[in-house]
Design a protein around this motif. Structure first.
Motif, PDB file in Angstrom:
ATOM      1  N   ASP A 270      83.095 -32.472 -10.840  1.00 15.61           N
ATOM      2  CA  ASP A 270      82.559 -33.682 -11.457  1.00 15.61           C
ATOM      3  C   ASP A 270      81.037 -33.612 -11.454  1.00 15.61           C
ATOM      4  N   THR A 271      80.467 -32.799 -12.322  1.00 16.50           N
ATOM      5  CA  THR A 271      79.018 -32.698 -12.399  1.00 16.50           C
ATOM      6  C   THR A 271      78.589 -32.309 -13.807  1.00 16.50           C
ATOM      7  N   GLU A 272      77.430 -32.747 -14.200  1.00 16.76           N
ATOM      8  CA  GLU A 272      76.882 -32.366 -15.497  1.00 16.76           C
ATOM      9  C   GLU A 272      75.989 -31.142 -15.373  1.00 16.76           C
ATOM     10  N   GLN A 273      75.628 -30.800 -14.152  1.00 10.49           N
ATOM     11  CA  GLN A 273      74.728 -29.667 -13.960  1.00 10.49           C
ATOM     12  C   GLN A 273      75.312 -28.725 -12.919  1.00 10.49           C
ATOM     13  N   ASN A 274      75.464 -27.486 -13.272  1.00 16.96           N
ATOM     14  CA  ASN A 274      76.012 -26.480 -12.374  1.00 16.96           C
ATOM     15  C   ASN A 274      74.902 -25.487 -12.029  1.00 16.96           C
ATOM     16  N   LEU A 275      74.534 -25.411 -10.754  1.00 12.81           N
ATOM     17  CA  LEU A 275      73.436 -24.562 -10.319  1.00 12.81           C
ATOM     18  C   LEU A 275      73.907 -23.198  -9.814  1.00 12.81           C
TER      19      LEU A 275
ATOM     20  N   ASP B 204      62.990 -30.314 -16.402  1.00 12.92           N
ATOM     21  CA  ASP B 204      62.693 -31.664 -15.933  1.00 12.92           C
ATOM     22  C   ASP B 204      63.892 -32.604 -16.076  1.00 12.92           C
ATOM     23  N   GLU B 205      64.984 -32.125 -16.699  1.00 11.74           N
ATOM     24  CA  GLU B 205      66.149 -32.963 -16.912  1.00 11.74           C
ATOM     25  C   GLU B 205      67.105 -32.893 -15.718  1.00 11.74           C
ATOM     26  N   ASN B 206      67.766 -34.027 -15.435  1.00 10.54           N
ATOM     27  CA  ASN B 206      68.799 -34.105 -14.400  1.00 10.54           C
ATOM     28  C   ASN B 206      68.304 -33.619 -13.035  1.00 10.54           C
ATOM     29  N   ARG B 207      67.079 -33.967 -12.673  1.00 12.79           N
ATOM     30  CA  ARG B 207      66.559 -33.540 -11.371  1.00 12.79           C
ATOM     31  C   ARG B 207      67.328 -34.166 -10.217  1.00 12.79           C
ATOM     32  N   SER B 208      68.029 -35.276 -10.460  1.00 13.39           N
ATOM     33  CA  SER B 208      68.818 -35.902  -9.393  1.00 13.39           C
ATOM     34  C   SER B 208      70.007 -35.037  -8.991  1.00 13.39           C
ATOM     35  N   ASP B 209      70.385 -34.067  -9.832  1.00 11.88           N
ATOM     36  CA  ASP B 209      71.481 -33.156  -9.516  1.00 11.88           C
ATOM     37  C   ASP B 209      71.016 -31.921  -8.749  1.00 11.88           C
TER      38      ASP B 209
ATOM     39  N   ARG C  31      79.796 -23.541   3.706  1.00  7.58           N
ATOM     40  CA  ARG C  31      80.465 -24.440   2.758  1.00  7.58           C
ATOM     41  C   ARG C  31      79.954 -25.854   2.982  1.00  7.58           C
ATOM     42  N   TYR C  32      79.477 -26.465   1.903  1.00  6.21           N
ATOM     43  CA  TYR C  32      79.028 -27.855   1.924  1.00  6.21           C
ATOM     44  C   TYR C  32      80.132 -28.726   1.323  1.00  6.21           C
ATOM     45  N   ASN C  33      80.614 -29.685   2.101  1.00  8.25           N
ATOM     46  CA  ASN C  33      81.626 -30.647   1.646  1.00  8.25           C
ATOM     47  C   ASN C  33      81.011 -32.038   1.750  1.00  8.25           C
ATOM     48  N   MET C  34      80.456 -32.508   0.633  1.00  9.06           N
ATOM     49  CA  MET C  34      79.639 -33.710   0.658  1.00  9.06           C
ATOM     50  C   MET C  34      80.400 -34.912   0.101  1.00  9.06           C
ATOM     51  N   ASP C  35      79.936 -36.101   0.485  1.00  7.47           N
ATOM     52  CA  ASP C  35      80.520 -37.331  -0.063  1.00  7.47           C
ATOM     53  C   ASP C  35      80.309 -37.413  -1.566  1.00  7.47           C
ATOM     54  N   ASP C  36      79.164 -36.953  -2.024  1.00  8.82           N
ATOM     55  CA  ASP C  36      78.879 -36.889  -3.463  1.00  8.82           C
ATOM     56  C   ASP C  36      79.292 -35.509  -3.964  1.00  8.82           C
ATOM     57  N   GLU C  37      80.299 -35.459  -4.830  1.00  9.94           N
ATOM     58  CA  GLU C  37      80.890 -34.197  -5.260  1.00  9.94           C
ATOM     59  C   GLU C  37      79.921 -33.297  -6.018  1.00  9.94           C
ATOM     60  N   ARG C  38      78.829 -33.824  -6.482  1.00 11.52           N
ATOM     61  CA  ARG C  38      77.849 -33.005  -7.188  1.00 11.52           C
ATOM     62  C   ARG C  38      77.262 -31.931  -6.290  1.00 11.52           C
ATOM     63  N   PHE C  39      77.343 -32.131  -4.977  1.00 13.19           N
ATOM     64  CA  PHE C  39      76.682 -31.223  -4.038  1.00 13.19           C
ATOM     65  C   PHE C  39      77.672 -30.400  -3.216  1.00 13.19           C
ATOM     66  N   ASP C  40      78.892 -30.236  -3.726  1.00  8.75           N
ATOM     67  CA  ASP C  40      79.878 -29.368  -3.073  1.00  8.75           C
ATOM     68  C   ASP C  40      79.655 -27.932  -3.553  1.00  8.75           C
ATOM     69  N   TYR C  41      79.088 -27.121  -2.679  1.00 10.54           N
ATOM     70  CA  TYR C  41      78.794 -25.724  -3.016  1.00 10.54           C
ATOM     71  C   TYR C  41      79.173 -24.808  -1.852  1.00 10.54           C
ATOM     72  N   ASP C  42      79.474 -23.559  -2.183  1.00 15.02           N
ATOM     73  CA  ASP C  42      79.596 -22.472  -1.211  1.00 15.02           C
ATOM     74  C   ASP C  42      78.448 -21.505  -1.430  1.00 15.02           C
ATOM     75  N   ILE C  43      77.890 -20.999  -0.328  1.00 12.73           N
ATOM     76  CA  ILE C  43      76.857 -19.975  -0.434  1.00 12.73           C
ATOM     77  C   ILE C  43      77.246 -18.806   0.464  1.00 12.73           C
ATOM     78  N   ASN C  44      77.197 -17.598  -0.087  1.00 13.45           N
ATOM     79  CA  ASN C  44      77.528 -16.367   0.634  1.00 13.45           C
ATOM     80  C   ASN C  44      76.428 -15.347   0.386  1.00 13.45           C
ATOM     81  N   SER C  45      76.042 -14.618   1.436  1.00  8.85           N
ATOM     82  CA  SER C  45      74.967 -13.644   1.275  1.00  8.85           C
ATOM     83  C   SER C  45      75.162 -12.462   2.210  1.00  8.85           C
ATOM     84  N   ASN C  46      74.672 -11.310   1.747  1.00  8.93           N
ATOM     85  CA  ASN C  46      74.572 -10.089   2.549  1.00  8.93           C
ATOM     86  C   ASN C  46      73.116  -9.674   2.571  1.00  8.93           C
ATOM     87  N   SER C  47      72.582  -9.527   3.769  1.00  8.08           N
ATOM     88  CA  SER C  47      71.143  -9.266   3.892  1.00  8.08           C
ATOM     89  C   SER C  47      70.909  -7.904   4.552  1.00  8.08           C
ATOM     90  N   PHE C  48      70.044  -7.096   3.905  1.00  5.53           N
ATOM     91  CA  PHE C  48      69.633  -5.808   4.464  1.00  5.53           C
ATOM     92  C   PHE C  48      68.183  -5.975   4.968  1.00  5.53           C
TER      93      PHE C  48
END
Length: 242
Positions: free
Chosen positions: A59-64, A137-142, A219-236
């Protein structure tokens, strides 16, 4: 006179024998305990970090979301860790930026080991700030702006193969709370980190070298569904110890 001579001779022989025994014992102790180098406790590292940031809501208009490398600077000190990461022109449209900064306090309990190996339990408190934003500059709230506080406990291992060569590994799961824009909405953050290091100590006086590989997932599980994201990284990473 004969008695005095015999007593004196006995005392001299006893002193000489005792002195030789003491020297032999000192030599034996020294031979069993080679000179030990003080191990460096501090490191400064830079890292190249392929990262995947994926939206998990519906449920989001902006996917980052993006899958691109970022760059990280780390300071790993005795009982403390600080880091800063940046990434620019991320995503398919090259329109996303990332900033990540945080710190951890690490109190490690080593319950088994000697000078050549150890097994321990790290107890960690941490704070983390992650911002993923669009250049538009659009949808900065997302835009994704999360401040997190975390607690974790895990397992650490270390092996010393030579006087100047050792490896260490640490794996810690975390649970924490996250707030958006410093308090607007909240939710949970579940994460896991694995750090692996090779150390070559005291190459130039107190200065040594280190290199390694890190894995991190959150894993971020937020009350506002716009901010539900997973982040995975491998660092050398590569750096210096001191």
């Amino acid at each position: 006179m004969k008695v005095n001579f015999r007593v004196t001779l006995f005392i001299i022989i006893t002193i000489l024998c005792f002195n030789n025994i003491a020297k032999a014992q000192m030599f034996s102790v020294n031979s069993e305990q080679p000179v030990r180098l003080d191990l460096p406790a501090n490191s400064i590292l830079v890292g190249y970090e392929p990262t995947s940031f994926k939206y998990t809501g519906d449920d989001t208009e902006q996917n980052l979301s993006f899958s691109d490398p970022i760059y990280r600077l780390r300071a790993e000190l005795s009982g403390f860790e600080g880091y800063l990461a940046i990434g620019y022109n991320l995503g398919d449209a090259n329109s996303t930026n990332l900033v990540n900064a945080g710190a951890k306090i690490d109190g490690e309990f080593r319950f088994l080991g000697d000078r050549n190996y150890f097994i321990g339990v790290p107890l960690v408190l941490g704070t983390d700030y992650l911002q993923v934003s669009t250049q538009s500059d659009e949808n900065r709230s997302d835009d994704f702006r999360q401040s997190s506080a975390m607690v974790g406990a895990g397992l650490s291992l270390g092996f010393r193969f030579a006087n100047r060569f050792r490896i260490e590994s640490k794996a810690v799961p975390f649970y924490g709370f996250s707030v958006t824009s410093f308090g607007a909405t909240g939710g949970s953050r579940v994460s896991f980190t694995n750090q692996n290091r090779i150390y070559m100590d005291r190459i130039f006086d107190r200065i040594g070298l280190t290199a390694g590989f890190d894995f991190k997932t959150a894993r971020y599980n937020m009350d506002d569904e716009r901010f539900d994201y997973d982040i995975n990284s491998n660092s050398f990473v590569i750096g210096v110890t001191f």
